[in-house]
Scaffold this active site. Structure first.
Site, PDB file in Angstrom:
ATOM      1  N   HIS A  75      -4.068  -5.175   7.411  1.00 26.99           N
ATOM      2  CA  HIS A  75      -4.994  -5.745   6.431  1.00 26.99           C
ATOM      3  C   HIS A  75      -4.497  -7.097   5.947  1.00 26.99           C
ATOM      4  CE1 HIS A  75      -7.669  -2.184   4.951  1.00 26.99           C
ATOM      5  NE2 HIS A  75      -7.519  -2.177   6.266  1.00 26.99           N
ATOM      6  N   TYR A 203     -10.032  -2.229  -5.648  1.00 20.99           N
ATOM      7  CA  TYR A 203      -9.586  -1.653  -6.921  1.00 20.99           C
ATOM      8  C   TYR A 203     -10.589  -2.113  -7.975  1.00 20.99           C
ATOM      9  CZ  TYR A 203      -4.944  -1.102  -4.699  1.00 20.99           C
ATOM     10  OH  TYR A 203      -3.900  -0.762  -3.866  1.00 20.99           O
ATOM     11  N   PRO A 295       0.356   4.991  -8.656  1.00 16.87           N
ATOM     12  CA  PRO A 295      -0.042   4.638  -7.286  1.00 16.87           C
ATOM     13  C   PRO A 295      -0.838   3.337  -7.183  1.00 16.87           C
ATOM     14  CG  PRO A 295      -1.371   6.438  -8.119  1.00 16.87           C
ATOM     15  CD  PRO A 295      -0.304   6.206  -9.135  1.00 16.87           C
ATOM     16  N   LYS A 299       3.232   1.572  -4.093  1.00 12.97           N
ATOM     17  CA  LYS A 299       4.648   1.224  -3.913  1.00 12.97           C
ATOM     18  C   LYS A 299       5.546   2.413  -3.609  1.00 12.97           C
ATOM     19  CE  LYS A 299       4.029  -3.045  -4.456  1.00 12.97           C
ATOM     20  NZ  LYS A 299       4.017  -3.747  -3.166  1.00 12.97           N
ATOM     21  N   TYR A 387       2.195  -7.447  -3.832  1.00 13.38           N
ATOM     22  CA  TYR A 387       1.469  -6.395  -3.105  1.00 13.38           C
ATOM     23  C   TYR A 387       2.045  -6.192  -1.704  1.00 13.38           C
ATOM     24  CZ  TYR A 387      -2.540  -3.394  -1.977  1.00 13.38           C
ATOM     25  OH  TYR A 387      -3.334  -2.317  -1.641  1.00 13.38           O
TER      26      TYR A 387
HETATM   27  C1  PHB Z   1      -4.440   5.481  -0.536  1.00  9.78           C
HETATM   28  O1  PHB Z   1      -5.016   5.047   0.483  1.00  9.78           O
HETATM   29  O2  PHB Z   1      -4.230   6.693  -0.735  1.00  9.78           O
HETATM   30  C2  PHB Z   1      -3.981   4.475  -1.576  1.00  9.78           C
HETATM   31  C3  PHB Z   1      -4.081   3.122  -1.306  1.00  9.78           C
HETATM   32  C4  PHB Z   1      -3.661   2.198  -2.249  1.00  9.78           C
HETATM   33  C5  PHB Z   1      -3.154   2.652  -3.464  1.00  9.78           C
HETATM   34  C6  PHB Z   1      -3.043   4.019  -3.742  1.00  9.78           C
HETATM   35  C7  PHB Z   1      -3.477   4.941  -2.789  1.00  9.78           C
HETATM   36  O3  PHB Z   1      -2.761   1.738  -4.402  1.00  9.78           O
END
Ligand code: PHB
Ligand code: APR
Length: 392
Positions: A75, A203, A295, A299, A387
């Site tokens: 990505h 997000y 989450p 990380k 990130y």
């Molecule tokens: C996930 O794909 O489970 C996932 C991706 C990004 C995050 C948390 C979980 O920040």
């Protein structure tokens, strides 16, 4: 009591324990991994799915990256949504790096599948794992397997046993210090065999709450919303959750959501936690045994990977070059990166969630920060470099 001798006894066969075991074996350091659960149980745990460069590079170094390269999704960016607007963080353009979307459970599976060919000894279903004399230079670990008692004599014990394991608790209370921030919400996650609504992660900070659109592949999606800690997963039938996701992710993403039955659905609490030091005499701690991040910044596994990178380097120097300094410097080196990841995960959580105690001023600060990010290359670069993962 059956006794064995090794150089390093690793407790926990999650991603941290298996990564460390493979790295040590590859450098000719003897080790054994003791895991409480069965292989199937370990693989049944649903985990996040974004790999930073450090994790990818360790798999490459071990030659265990082929499935990740074949099935993982590189990505170049991700998105922050605040109601109407989608703010794209172009991590490739801003940092020259990518992240790889690949289930962390798949990382564990790849490491597990390679244990026999690589000569990595992993004892599954080891019960009552107990650490002894980690204060000295000859620690030992006892456990039972079926009705037989075992003892591992070793030079170092590495606790990769997650947040609930025994290793951290073996550090004397007078030595250890805890730092904790618990969040007033949990994440309700759903895994479904439907195509993702967007080719990159979104997000979202919506007035009704947080949402995240993620994926495992082109045909398997992972979504989350934040819910009060009092909510039960039974209160969220699939349709109610799909409806809420469509609202929180905004009309553009919602138009591309494909609904389907949940393969897995669960609520997880969020906390920021650090335990210091990450070494006490002959005991080192790696991964969730020493720290937890919300989450939001994906990380968890990646911090475990950088801990393991430092621990493996220090242990190899100790055994192969009689260099004690690296072991002595492990905790400070690992914690320096841990705290920066904790800060990023905490700040992104604060930016993208509505906190019950927040008033109009706090909301105005979120709006101002998102507007600043939308219009500042410097702000986007800061987010992007955190990130993709800060240098190790
Ligand atoms: C996930 O794909 O489970 C996932 C991706 C990004 C995050 C948390 C979980 O920040
Ligand atoms: N004895 C032996 N093994 C134990 C014990 C014990 N007493 N207690 C826990 N374990 C095992 C667990 O069963 C688990 O398999 O330790 C392992 C810890 O693995 P994780 O919890 O996945 O922690 P870690 O390896 O540090 O992974 C860090 O990776 O999967 C991601 O997001 C996840 O943040 C996590 C990160």
């Amino acid at each position: 009591m059956k006794k064995t001798q090794t150089q390093v006894c690793i407790i926990g066969a999650g991603p941290a324990g298996l990564l460390l075991g493979h790295l040590l074996r590859a450098e000719g350091v003897d080790c054994v991994v003791l895991e409480r659960r069965s292989p199937d149980y370990v693989l049944s745990r649903i985990r996040a799915g974004v790999l930073e460069n450090i994790t990818v590079s360790l798999l490459e170094r071990l030659g265990l990256d082929s499935r990740m390269k074949a099935e993982g999704l590189p990505h170049d960016g991700f998105n922050l949504a605040d109601g109407e607007r989608l703010i794209r963080i172009d991590i490739a353009e801003l940092t020259g790096q990518q992240v790889v979307v690949y289930g962390q459970t798949e990382v564990t599976r790849d490491l597990m599948d390679a244990r026999e060919e690589r000569g990595l000894e992993v004892v599954y279903e080891a019960e009552d794992v107990t650490l002894h004399e980690v204060d000295g230079d000859a620690p030992r670990v006892t456990y039972s397997l079926g009705d037989e008692e075992h003892q591992v004599d070793c030079r170092f014990v590495v606790g990769c046993d997650g947040f609930h394991g025994p290793s951290r608790k073996s550090v004397p209370a007078s030595v250890g210090k805890e730092y904790l921030r618990e969040y007033p919400f949990g994440w309700l996650g759903i895994l479904a065999d439907v195509p993702p609504c967007n080719h990159e992660l979104i997000y979202a900070n919506h007035e009704r709450g947080f949402a995240l659109a993620s994926m495992r592949s082109e045909t398997r999606s992972r979504y989350y919303i934040d819910v009060p800690l009092t909510d039960k997963v039974e209160e969220w039938p699939d349709d109610r959750l799909w409806d809420e996701l469509a609202i929180r992710l905004g009309p553009e993403a919602a138009a591309n959501i494909t609904r389907g039955p949940a393969l897995e659905k669960s609520i997880a609490p969020l906390r920021s936690y650090v335990f210091a030091p990450m070494r006490h005499r002959s005991l080192l701690l790696c991964g969730d045994a020493a720290h937890i991040v919300p989450p939001t910044g994906a990380k968890g596994l990646n911090l475990a990977a950088s801990d393991v990178h430092y621990a493996a380097d220090a242990l190899v120097r100790f055994f192969k070059a009689a260099d004690n300094d690296a072991i002595g410097g492990y905790s400070d080196k690992a914690l320096a990166r841990v705290w920066k990841s904790e800060r990023f995960s905490w700040s992104l959580t604060k930016l993208m969630h509505r906190f019950p105690e927040d008033g109009p001023f706090e909301r105005a600060m979120q709006v101002a920060e998102l507007d600043y990010i939308a219009n500042s290359r410097a702000a986007q670069t800061s987010i992007a470099e955190n990130y993709v993962g800060l240098p190790v």
